[in-house]
Design an enzyme around this catalytic site. Structure first.
Site, mmCIF file in Angstrom:
data_model
loop_
_atom_site.group_PDB
_atom_site.id
_atom_site.type_symbol
_atom_site.label_atom_id
_atom_site.label_comp_id
_atom_site.label_asym_id
_atom_site.label_seq_id
_atom_site.Cartn_x
_atom_site.Cartn_y
_atom_site.Cartn_z
ATOM 1 N N THR A 44 0.829 -1.207 0.000
ATOM 2 C CA THR A 44 0.000 0.000 0.000
ATOM 3 C C THR A 44 0.866 1.261 0.000
ATOM 4 O O THR A 44 0.646 2.187 -0.785
ATOM 5 C CB THR A 44 -0.929 0.017 1.222
ATOM 6 O OG1 THR A 44 -1.691 -1.173 1.252
ATOM 7 C CG2 THR A 44 -1.850 1.213 1.181
ATOM 8 N N TYR A 107 -13.183 -4.096 -2.240
ATOM 9 C CA TYR A 107 -14.347 -3.629 -3.006
ATOM 10 C C TYR A 107 -15.448 -4.677 -3.153
ATOM 11 O O TYR A 107 -16.610 -4.378 -2.939
ATOM 12 C CB TYR A 107 -13.946 -3.104 -4.400
ATOM 13 C CG TYR A 107 -15.120 -2.481 -5.142
ATOM 14 C CD1 TYR A 107 -15.590 -1.230 -4.766
ATOM 15 C CD2 TYR A 107 -15.764 -3.160 -6.162
ATOM 16 C CE1 TYR A 107 -16.685 -0.668 -5.417
ATOM 17 C CE2 TYR A 107 -16.853 -2.607 -6.818
ATOM 18 C CZ TYR A 107 -17.313 -1.351 -6.446
ATOM 19 O OH TYR A 107 -18.388 -0.803 -7.075
ATOM 20 N N TYR A 133 -2.732 -10.206 4.727
ATOM 21 C CA TYR A 133 -2.756 -8.778 5.069
ATOM 22 C C TYR A 133 -4.207 -8.351 5.260
ATOM 23 O O TYR A 133 -4.977 -8.272 4.308
ATOM 24 C CB TYR A 133 -2.078 -7.984 3.951
ATOM 25 C CG TYR A 133 -2.054 -6.478 4.118
ATOM 26 C CD1 TYR A 133 -2.291 -5.855 5.341
ATOM 27 C CD2 TYR A 133 -1.773 -5.657 3.024
ATOM 28 C CE1 TYR A 133 -2.248 -4.480 5.471
ATOM 29 C CE2 TYR A 133 -1.723 -4.278 3.136
ATOM 30 C CZ TYR A 133 -1.972 -3.693 4.366
ATOM 31 O OH TYR A 133 -1.936 -2.322 4.487
ATOM 32 N N ARG A 138 -9.215 -0.104 4.614
ATOM 33 C CA ARG A 138 -9.055 0.146 3.184
ATOM 34 C C ARG A 138 -9.854 -0.838 2.327
ATOM 35 O O ARG A 138 -10.309 -0.491 1.243
ATOM 36 C CB ARG A 138 -7.569 0.073 2.795
ATOM 37 C CG ARG A 138 -6.768 1.296 3.221
ATOM 38 C CD ARG A 138 -5.336 1.193 2.729
ATOM 39 N NE ARG A 138 -4.545 2.362 3.120
ATOM 40 C CZ ARG A 138 -4.318 3.416 2.339
ATOM 41 N NH1 ARG A 138 -4.828 3.472 1.128
ATOM 42 N NH2 ARG A 138 -3.576 4.423 2.772
ATOM 43 N N LYS A 161 -0.282 -9.904 8.681
ATOM 44 C CA LYS A 161 -0.153 -8.479 8.983
ATOM 45 C C LYS A 161 -1.543 -7.986 9.330
ATOM 46 O O LYS A 161 -2.429 -7.957 8.470
ATOM 47 C CB LYS A 161 0.399 -7.702 7.783
ATOM 48 C CG LYS A 161 0.420 -6.187 8.016
ATOM 49 C CD LYS A 161 0.830 -5.414 6.769
ATOM 50 C CE LYS A 161 0.763 -3.909 7.001
ATOM 51 N NZ LYS A 161 1.118 -3.126 5.790
ATOM 52 N N ILE A 203 4.983 -4.322 10.422
ATOM 53 C CA ILE A 203 5.214 -3.814 9.072
ATOM 54 C C ILE A 203 4.857 -2.339 9.127
ATOM 55 O O ILE A 203 3.694 -1.969 9.232
ATOM 56 C CB ILE A 203 4.411 -4.592 8.023
ATOM 57 C CG1 ILE A 203 4.862 -6.065 8.014
ATOM 58 C CG2 ILE A 203 4.594 -3.961 6.639
ATOM 59 C CD1 ILE A 203 4.147 -6.947 7.016
#
Length: 292
Positions: A44, A107, A133, A138, A161, A203
């Site tokens: 990202t 999405y 992740y 997001r 993560k 991270i």
């Protein structure tokens, strides 16, 4: 086990918007010199959303080349189409990465069963370890603890993560995943406590700016010295905050430009450079910390 201070590296760009490979090489060396344990390339923070596939692969390949075996490189390979994620992973594995970081599909809001099947398919096709992740802020979709526990049984899924900032999530997972499964924070403000409470590393966006401090923090937090870890964390708490006053990676790119590690703070549209007030706020802090 992948652990410690892992930087979510920016992708530096020229004022015209091309990838700035000279600055990328400088940044890789900066992290090697300052004790960073691994690099995430084109996640990202590396603007994966706006780098086309050929450029995405090229940046990862160059990062591996510049690292030259001195530090592991983890490639961002996620997608909201399983077949696309597998294809991207195939391309990345050929350039010498140590692992891949695969984000929860965004999405399309898949069900938990769909996410489990998605990651199992990626892991089945992969020839390097896979790091899950989870970043619902997001992606909207949230990979729940029970799904992580199920996926952690796959021999090629080695870490998570978790960017929720929810320490309760760590407590749910800590004693229910295999002993060699790494739990990594993806949230700098809570990363210190995450590690003190049993996490294995972070991270980090903040590591872009202060890699030595983040390395020292992680060593203390995972090495049984919570007092020192909290002391270091307190010294960079305001930096954690200011790096997110605009959406990531706007502020870390601007900070590294001011610090002389990148020739420009350029971001690919629809991201743009920070407002003047944000620039002034962060620059004041960077001066206080003697970083510029």
């Amino acid at each position: 086990m992948i652990k410690g201070s892992i930087v979510a590296l920016i992708t530096p760009m020229s004022p015209e918007g091309d990838v700035d490979y000279a600055s990328l090489q400088k940044l890789v060396q900066f992290h090697i010199d300052n004790g960073t344990d691994a690099i995430v390339s084109v996640g990202t923070t590396g603007e994966s959303a706006t780098l086309p596939v050929d450029e995405h692969v090229a940046v990862v390949q160059k990062t591996v080349e510049y690292a030259d075996g001195r530090i592991p490189v983890i490639a961002g390979t996620g997608a909201n189409s399983t077949s696309e994620a597998i294809e991207l992973g195939d391309l990345m594995q050929s350039v010498g990465i140590s692992a891949m970081l695969s984000v929860v599909p965004y999405y399309n809001k898949p069900q938990q069963k769909g996410m489990v099947k998605h990651f199992q398919a990626i892991a089945n096709a992969a020839t390097v370890p896979v790091i899950l992740y989870n970043v619902p802020g997001r992606t909207v979709a949230d990979l729940e603890a029970d799904s992580v526990i199920q996926l952690a049984q796959h021999e090629n899924i080695v870490a998570l993560k978790d960017a929720t900032g929810d320490l309760g999530r760590l407590a749910e997972l800590r004693d229910r995943v295999p002993a060699d499964f790494a739990l990594l924070s993806g949230d700098d403000p809570t990363g210190c406590e995450f590690m003190i409470q049993g996490g294995h590393g972070v991270i980090s966006v903040t590591a872009n700016i202060v890699p030595k401090l983040m390395s020292d923090l992680c060593k203390a937090a995972t090495g049984g010295d919570p007092e020192l870890a909290r002391q270091i964390d307190a010294s960079i708490a305001e930096l954690h905050r200011k790096l997110f006053i605009e959406p990531n990676p706007v502020m870390p790119k601007w900070a590294l430009y001011k610090m002389g590690y990148s020739q420009s703070p350029f971001l690919r549209l629809p991201m743009v450079e920070p407002d003047i007030s944000s620039q002034e706020s962060l620059e004041k802090l960077l001066k206080q910390m003697a970083l510029v």
